[in-house]
Design an enzyme around this catalytic site. Structure first.
Site, PDB file in Angstrom:
ATOM      1  N   TYR A  34      45.001  43.982  50.409  1.00 19.42           N
ATOM      2  CA  TYR A  34      43.948  44.651  49.619  1.00 19.42           C
ATOM      3  C   TYR A  34      42.704  44.835  50.490  1.00 19.42           C
ATOM      4  O   TYR A  34      41.790  43.999  50.465  1.00 19.42           O
ATOM      5  CB  TYR A  34      43.585  43.816  48.391  1.00 19.42           C
ATOM      6  N   ASN A  39      37.206  46.339  41.555  1.00 20.05           N
ATOM      7  CA  ASN A  39      36.181  46.198  40.530  1.00 20.05           C
ATOM      8  C   ASN A  39      36.070  44.774  39.979  1.00 20.05           C
ATOM      9  O   ASN A  39      35.057  44.093  40.166  1.00 20.05           O
ATOM     10  CB  ASN A  39      36.495  47.213  39.422  1.00 20.05           C
ATOM     11  N   TRP A  40      37.123  44.306  39.271  1.00 18.15           N
ATOM     12  CA  TRP A  40      36.936  42.990  38.655  1.00 18.15           C
ATOM     13  C   TRP A  40      37.048  41.869  39.672  1.00 18.15           C
ATOM     14  O   TRP A  40      36.419  40.825  39.514  1.00 18.15           O
ATOM     15  CB  TRP A  40      37.802  42.802  37.423  1.00 18.15           C
ATOM     16  N   ASP A  41      37.774  42.085  40.766  1.00 14.80           N
ATOM     17  CA  ASP A  41      37.751  41.117  41.864  1.00 14.80           C
ATOM     18  C   ASP A  41      36.317  40.891  42.350  1.00 14.80           C
ATOM     19  O   ASP A  41      35.915  39.763  42.657  1.00 14.80           O
ATOM     20  CB  ASP A  41      38.573  41.627  43.050  1.00 14.80           C
ATOM     21  N   GLN A 106      38.625  49.229  35.472  1.00 15.48           N
ATOM     22  CA  GLN A 106      39.288  47.929  35.351  1.00 15.48           C
ATOM     23  C   GLN A 106      38.578  47.108  34.277  1.00 15.48           C
ATOM     24  O   GLN A 106      37.523  47.514  33.780  1.00 15.48           O
ATOM     25  CB  GLN A 106      39.297  47.181  36.698  1.00 15.48           C
ATOM     26  N   GLY A 170      44.412  45.759  35.128  1.00 16.47           N
ATOM     27  CA  GLY A 170      44.452  44.692  36.103  1.00 16.47           C
ATOM     28  C   GLY A 170      45.745  43.904  36.074  1.00 16.47           C
ATOM     29  O   GLY A 170      46.011  43.086  36.952  1.00 16.47           O
ATOM     30  N   ASP A 172      49.124  44.897  36.395  1.00 11.95           N
ATOM     31  CA  ASP A 172      49.841  46.111  36.770  1.00 11.95           C
ATOM     32  C   ASP A 172      51.217  46.276  36.138  1.00 11.95           C
ATOM     33  O   ASP A 172      51.527  47.307  35.555  1.00 11.95           O
ATOM     34  CB  ASP A 172      50.006  46.160  38.295  1.00 11.95           C
ATOM     35  N   TYR A 352      54.501  39.084  40.094  1.00  9.76           N
ATOM     36  CA  TYR A 352      53.175  39.618  39.779  1.00  9.76           C
ATOM     37  C   TYR A 352      52.722  39.228  38.366  1.00  9.76           C
ATOM     38  O   TYR A 352      52.468  38.056  38.115  1.00  9.76           O
ATOM     39  CB  TYR A 352      53.207  41.126  40.009  1.00  9.76           C
ATOM     40  N   GLU A 396      46.982  34.159  45.764  1.00  2.00           N
ATOM     41  CA  GLU A 396      46.660  35.178  44.755  1.00  2.00           C
ATOM     42  C   GLU A 396      47.143  34.733  43.373  1.00  2.00           C
ATOM     43  O   GLU A 396      46.433  34.866  42.373  1.00  2.00           O
ATOM     44  CB  GLU A 396      47.319  36.494  45.144  1.00  2.00           C
TER      45      GLU A 396
END
Length: 427
Positions: A34, A39-41, A106, A170, A172, A352, A396
């Protein structure tokens, strides 16, 4: 349980990760996988920076809002520098905002963490929130205009907040979207080469079936010139989402508090809160006894008990009906809280958003539990997340069946919530 020395060492490691991922004004989630500002990260990153470097925390969110579109939307990715290691890049999105970006947003957690950063030092933060407040207001207004389930027909009553692309939530590849994704026939998708699976194991990522539909939706948006009304009319994918609904409801409350402190007219925000509270009730699936996603095109519930279901407390809804679901999901695997019901046939502990633990969503849930008076459950969630990170590192996400780290490593938002939520703020 980690010793005091181990915890202090982890504090320093978390700070090192934030510093290493700092690109000067914005932070990437992790190198390689990445390489841009998400955005939210970014809001979580600011939350983490705020524990040891308040000016850097303010710079993070201020850089994010430099990418805000004229219609109020804040994109989910800002492409500050082109990186060939990521797909789809700005050339695929074809957007024309102030900074090259994606065409979707997001979960709007920014106001939540901006308020927390401000409350750590209100005097130092006053000018920052004064400048950010109108931008946040315009973003929230964009959600209320273009992402409500009945955005163009208020006569039918308020609607929950929808997504127009799985990436917008967010989450996915969450099973919540399976029904709506099945309604897409991805004809005409241009040939593409994924980059994510060159960085991490393909078993941890969305499938090609998913990606074909992701890119089809991006191409549809680009063909409309990212015109919201045209996307609303044409796209088969529109899902009412607990993530968006509950985070926006909470963010409205934080924006209201900041507006009142600034002496602003907050009438509009005050009207949004009961509107969205009523809308949130439409996400209750009585057959599942849980808050659930719903295909806004067909009205069909997803049948998903996910970590997003437990964001109700963050939104300010003290719904005791969800406590038994929380306990069941926490007890179902050795490491809690799985992002999808471990008892479901769709559960996948490595792939994920179809099962793994996400420390950032645990943070949001934990904050909500504590605020709604469920301190024992909040502590249980925080302690289990602390032990997992202490044992497995700043990944993550994690497999809830064995705690194995998955996805990217040295991850910004995992380090950030370690500092700001797990360790309780200032370090």
């Amino acid at each position: 349980m980690a010793t005091a020395n181990t915890l202090e060492a982890l504090d320093q490691r978390a700070i090192e990760i934030l510093r290493a991922n700092d690109k000067g004004g914005y932070t990437i989630p992790t190198a390689g996988l990445y390489p841009y500002q998400w955005n939210w990260d970014s809001a979580f990153a600011a939350f983490g920076f705020g524990t040891f470097d308040l000016p850097r925390a303010w710079a993070e969110v201020e850089t994010l809002f430099k990418g805000q579109w004229d219609n109020g939307m804040v994109p989910h990715i800002l492409f500050h520098q082109v990186d060939e290691g990521y797909f789809p890049g700005p050339d695929v999105w074809g957007c024309t905002g102030p900074i090259p970006s994606s065409g979707i947003s997001q979960p709007p957690v920014a106001a939540i963490f901006i308020r927390k950063i401000w409350e750590w030092d209100k005097d130092a933060g006053h000018d920052h929130i004064a400048a950010l407040y109108p931008k946040l207001l315009n973003w929230h207004r964009w959600f209320m205009t273009w992402r409500r389930e009945r955005a163009l027909d208020d006569a039918q009553g308020p609607g929950a907040i929808c997504i127009t692309h799985p990436w917008e939530a967010g989450r996915d590849n969450a099973p919540d979207w399976d029904d709506a994704m099945a309604g897409i026939t991805p004809e005409g998708v241009a040939p593409y080469t994924r980059r994510d699976t060159s960085h991490v194991d393909a078993d941890m990522r969305p499938t090609k079936y998913d990606y074909d539909r992701y890119i089809w939706l991006v191409q549809l948006g680009r063909e409309t010139g990212w015109d919201e009304a045209e996307i609303l009319a044409k796209s088969p994918f529109r899902v009412a989402d607990p993530t968006m609904t509950f985070t926006l409801l909470r963010a409205h409350r934080d924006l209201l508090a900041m507006g009142q402190s600034l002496g602003q007219d907050v009438t509009e925000i005050e009207s949004w809160i009961p509107d969205l509270e009523q809308a949130a009730s439409t996400l209750w699936n009585p057959e599942l006894a849980c808050y659930d996603s719903r295909n806004a095109r067909t009205g069909k519930f997803a049948g998903s008990v996910s970590n997003a279901s437990f964001l109700c407390w963050l939104g300010g809804l003290n719904d005791d009906r969800m406590l038994a679901q929380f306990d069941r999901v926490m007890d179902a695997v050795p490491y809690g809280l799985a992002s999808y019901d471990p008892e479901s046939e769709k559960f996948d502990g490595r792939r994920y958003w179809r099962g793994p633990i996400w420390a950032v969503v645990n943070t949001l849930i934990g904050l909500g539990l504590e605020e709604q008076g469920h301190g024992d459950r909040a502590r249980r969630l925080r302690n289990s997340t602390q032990d997992l990170i202490a044992e497995k590192g700043f990944a993550e996400y994690f497999d809830p069946t064995d705690g194995a780290p998955a996805g990217g490593d040295s991850f910004t938002w995992t380090a950030a919530v370690w500092l700001a939520w797990i360790r309780g703020g200032k370090v």
